[in-house]
Design a protein around this motif. Structure first.
Motif, PDB file in Angstrom:
ATOM      1  N   GLY A 158       0.811  -1.225   0.000  1.00  0.00           N
ATOM      2  CA  GLY A 158       0.000   0.000   0.000  1.00  0.00           C
ATOM      3  C   GLY A 158       0.839   1.268   0.000  1.00  0.00           C
ATOM      4  N   LEU A 159       2.151   1.136   0.250  1.00  0.00           N
ATOM      5  CA  LEU A 159       3.029   2.318   0.215  1.00  0.00           C
ATOM      6  C   LEU A 159       3.348   2.729  -1.225  1.00  0.00           C
ATOM      7  CD1 LEU A 159       4.466   4.016   2.526  1.00  0.00           C
ATOM      8  CD2 LEU A 159       3.245   2.005   3.294  1.00  0.00           C
ATOM      9  N   LYS A 160       2.967   1.878  -2.163  1.00  0.00           N
ATOM     10  CA  LYS A 160       3.065   2.159  -3.609  1.00  0.00           C
ATOM     11  C   LYS A 160       4.462   2.012  -4.210  1.00  0.00           C
ATOM     12  CE  LYS A 160      -1.248   3.647  -3.579  1.00  0.00           C
ATOM     13  NZ  LYS A 160      -2.205   2.570  -3.558  1.00  0.00           N
ATOM     14  N   GLY A 161       5.491   2.342  -3.459  1.00  0.00           N
ATOM     15  CA  GLY A 161       6.832   2.224  -4.037  1.00  0.00           C
ATOM     16  C   GLY A 161       7.888   2.658  -3.045  1.00  0.00           C
ATOM     17  N   PRO A 162       9.173   2.329  -3.337  1.00  0.00           N
ATOM     18  CA  PRO A 162      10.242   2.644  -2.380  1.00  0.00           C
ATOM     19  C   PRO A 162      10.389   4.144  -2.151  1.00  0.00           C
ATOM     20  CG  PRO A 162      11.159   1.844  -4.470  1.00  0.00           C
ATOM     21  CD  PRO A 162       9.675   1.678  -4.569  1.00  0.00           C
ATOM     22  N   GLU A 163       9.936   4.935  -3.129  1.00  0.00           N
ATOM     23  CA  GLU A 163      10.099   6.394  -2.990  1.00  0.00           C
ATOM     24  C   GLU A 163       9.285   6.944  -1.812  1.00  0.00           C
ATOM     25  OE1 GLU A 163       8.728   4.781  -5.479  1.00  0.00           O
ATOM     26  OE2 GLU A 163       6.735   5.583  -5.885  1.00  0.00           O
ATOM     27  N   ASN A 164       8.291   6.158  -1.347  1.00  0.00           N
ATOM     28  CA  ASN A 164       7.479   6.642  -0.211  1.00  0.00           C
ATOM     29  C   ASN A 164       7.968   6.110   1.136  1.00  0.00           C
ATOM     30  OD1 ASN A 164       5.697   8.175  -1.781  1.00  0.00           O
ATOM     31  ND2 ASN A 164       4.586   6.322  -2.380  1.00  0.00           N
ATOM     32  N   TRP A 165       9.057   5.337   1.108  1.00  0.00           N
ATOM     33  CA  TRP A 165       9.477   4.694   2.352  1.00  0.00           C
ATOM     34  C   TRP A 165       9.973   5.680   3.401  1.00  0.00           C
ATOM     35  CZ3 TRP A 165       7.470   0.153   1.843  1.00  0.00           C
ATOM     36  CH2 TRP A 165       7.506  -0.674   2.962  1.00  0.00           C
ATOM     37  N   GLY A 166      10.359   6.852   2.960  1.00  0.00           N
ATOM     38  CA  GLY A 166      10.778   7.898   3.898  1.00  0.00           C
ATOM     39  C   GLY A 166       9.676   8.177   4.920  1.00  0.00           C
ATOM     40  N   LEU A 167       8.425   7.992   4.520  1.00  0.00           N
ATOM     41  CA  LEU A 167       7.314   8.257   5.446  1.00  0.00           C
ATOM     42  C   LEU A 167       7.319   7.254   6.602  1.00  0.00           C
ATOM     43  CD1 LEU A 167       4.474   8.902   2.808  1.00  0.00           C
ATOM     44  CD2 LEU A 167       5.767  10.609   4.112  1.00  0.00           C
ATOM     45  N   ILE A 168       7.657   6.001   6.274  1.00  0.00           N
ATOM     46  CA  ILE A 168       7.757   4.957   7.299  1.00  0.00           C
ATOM     47  C   ILE A 168       8.957   5.266   8.203  1.00  0.00           C
ATOM     48  CG2 ILE A 168       8.351   2.490   7.642  1.00  0.00           C
ATOM     49  CD1 ILE A 168       5.578   2.597   6.645  1.00  0.00           C
ATOM     50  N   GLU A 169      10.079   5.622   7.549  1.00  0.00           N
ATOM     51  CA  GLU A 169      11.307   5.886   8.331  1.00  0.00           C
ATOM     52  C   GLU A 169      11.154   7.114   9.236  1.00  0.00           C
ATOM     53  OE1 GLU A 169      14.600   3.839   5.401  1.00  0.00           O
ATOM     54  OE2 GLU A 169      13.943   5.885   5.005  1.00  0.00           O
ATOM     55  N   ASP A 170      10.455   8.131   8.738  1.00  0.00           N
ATOM     56  CA  ASP A 170      10.271   9.339   9.560  1.00  0.00           C
ATOM     57  C   ASP A 170       9.492   9.009  10.829  1.00  0.00           C
ATOM     58  OD1 ASP A 170      11.583  10.769   7.680  1.00  0.00           O
ATOM     59  OD2 ASP A 170       9.800  11.733   6.805  1.00  0.00           O
ATOM     60  N   LEU A 171       8.409   8.235  10.668  1.00  0.00           N
ATOM     61  CA  LEU A 171       7.602   7.884  11.843  1.00  0.00           C
ATOM     62  C   LEU A 171       8.427   7.010  12.793  1.00  0.00           C
ATOM     63  CD1 LEU A 171       4.966   7.870  13.438  1.00  0.00           C
ATOM     64  CD2 LEU A 171       4.184   5.934  12.052  1.00  0.00           C
ATOM     65  N   ALA A 172       9.166   6.039  12.205  1.00  0.00           N
ATOM     66  CA  ALA A 172       9.976   5.135  13.034  1.00  0.00           C
ATOM     67  C   ALA A 172      11.010   5.939  13.818  1.00  0.00           C
ATOM     68  CB  ALA A 172      10.653   4.085  12.159  1.00  0.00           C
ATOM     69  N   LYS A 173      11.604   6.919  13.161  1.00  0.00           N
ATOM     70  CA  LYS A 173      12.639   7.722  13.826  1.00  0.00           C
ATOM     71  C   LYS A 173      12.041   8.507  15.003  1.00  0.00           C
ATOM     72  CE  LYS A 173      16.531  10.563  12.734  1.00  0.00           C
ATOM     73  NZ  LYS A 173      16.858  11.771  12.057  1.00  0.00           N
ATOM     74  N   GLU A 174      10.891   9.112  14.762  1.00  0.00           N
ATOM     75  CA  GLU A 174      10.248   9.886  15.841  1.00  0.00           C
ATOM     76  C   GLU A 174       9.913   9.007  17.034  1.00  0.00           C
ATOM     77  OE1 GLU A 174      10.018  13.034  16.615  1.00  0.00           O
ATOM     78  OE2 GLU A 174      10.874  13.448  14.660  1.00  0.00           O
TER      79      GLU A 174
END
Ligand code: FAD
Length: 322
Positions: free
Chosen positions: A211-227
């Protein structure tokens, strides 16, 4: 007579799950009136080893052969058999991970022992020696009564809360005669997993699916994980498509994790995925399809587009922390 427990370590530190295994062994030993002998294979400092006493080990047997820093299933088996014989151990504990799964069946065969893989409970002595474990990819539980004299158990990580106590373990060097085939496998290279939080030991995990559509959107997962200070994970198709490395893939054919919080983003919740995560204490599901099966396994759900929800959630966590 001691309950024997295999300790795993990496880069000079004992893995958290090994403390869990030692604590589990201590509970079994307490019921038996016996003790706990922890087996450390490879080079590890006395300082690091001393922590094992705080989780219930009375004795640590160390085989200080640096070749054992890497998994050599045959050599590990030989060392465990030597230690078990020395200690007269009738119960041998390992973790239910790559190492434990490679070594436990070998040890069980050599000792003609019953094996419970993936234990979720202490043995119930009122019912013989009955242990709960998950079967059918976590869809059901089995209660296995081990009737053999010697018993080998692999313990599911994150099953029990760790609690430290005062305790000191003595350290003994154990001499093991390895055979010519024990180091028959050559470890050529060890690829270290990069990442701030190790997935297998993470208390919080943010995981993404197709559902993230592609690797280019993975920053959204990483940003939340980092926070959140969380590790990242993914579904198998995501790893198969090389959006993420394979060590992040969880499920039946990937890693099994049991974090306190698992946030599943754009993952449908197929049974093969749930098999690796349904032991998580709290599951939050973010999916645009209200009928996605994951909502049935989740504790909390958000219906909507992950690409819109993730930045808002990350901003909210950031604000909350301030
Ligand atoms: P999909 O099934 O494609 O689901 C994507 C989800 O994202 C959907 O629910 C959709 O509604 C949602 N979505 C789409 N767009 C958005 C959006 N913008 N915002 C929010 N949500 C959105 N899978 C594993 O994960 N791990 C395993 O170990 C594993 N082992 C397997 C072993 C075998 C033998 C087999 C046959 C299969 C295995 N699988 C495994 C595959 C498994 O059956 C599923 O196909 C897989 O888990 C689906 O991955 P997914 O949920 O990421 O993708």
């Amino acid at each position: 007579m001691s309950v024997l427990v295999l300790v795993e370590h990496t880069e000079g530190d004992i893995k958290k799950k090994s403390f869990e295994a030692v604590q589990y062994a201590a509970e079994i030993a307490k019921a038996d009136g016996s003790g706990v002998a922890a087996l450390v294979l490879g080079a590890l400092s006395e300082d690091a080893i001393s922590a094992l006493g705080e989780y219930g080990a009375q004795k640590v047997l160390q085989v200080s052969d640096a070749r054992l820093n890497d998994l050599h299933a045959r050599a590990y088996t030989t060392a465990i058999l030597t230690a078990a014989q020395k200690e007269g151990s009738k119960v041998i504990i390992m973790m239910h991970d790559v190492n434990g799964r490679a070594v436990a069946p070998r040890v069980a065969v050599k000792l003609n022992a019953g094996l419970v893989s993936g234990a979720l409970s202490l043995p119930d002595k009122a019912k013989g020696f009955t242990i709960k474990k998950a079967v059918f990819s976590g869809k059901a539980f089995a209660y296995v009564n081990v009737t053999s004299d010697v018993k080998v158990i692999t313990l599911m990580p994150n099953t029990f809360q760790l609690s430290k106590a005062d305790g000191k373990a003595t350290i003994e060097q154990l001499q093991v005669s390895f055979g010519p085939k024990d180091f028959g496998v050559t470890v050529k290279e060890v690829n270290k997993v990069k990442g701030e939080v190790l997935l297998a030991e993470a208390e919080l995990v943010v995981s993404g699916g197709r559902g993230l559509k592609g690797p280019e959107n993975w920053g959204l997962i990483e940003d939340l994980a980092k926070e959140l200070g969380a590790a990242t994970a993914c579904s198998r198709p995501v790893a198969d498509a090389h959006w993420r490395p394979h060590h992040e893939h969880v499920g039946q054919t990937g890693g099994t994790i049991r974090p306190n919080l698992y946030i599943a983003v754009g993952i449908s919740g197929a049974i093969q995925h749930l098999a690796g995560v349904n032991g998580s204490k709290t599951i939050v599901v973010i999916n645009k399809d209200p009928e996605a099966p994951f909502f049935k396994a989740g504790n909390y759900g958000v219906v909507g587009d992950a690409l819109e929800i993730l930045p808002r959630l990350t901003a909210a966590v950031k604000k909350f922390k301030e």
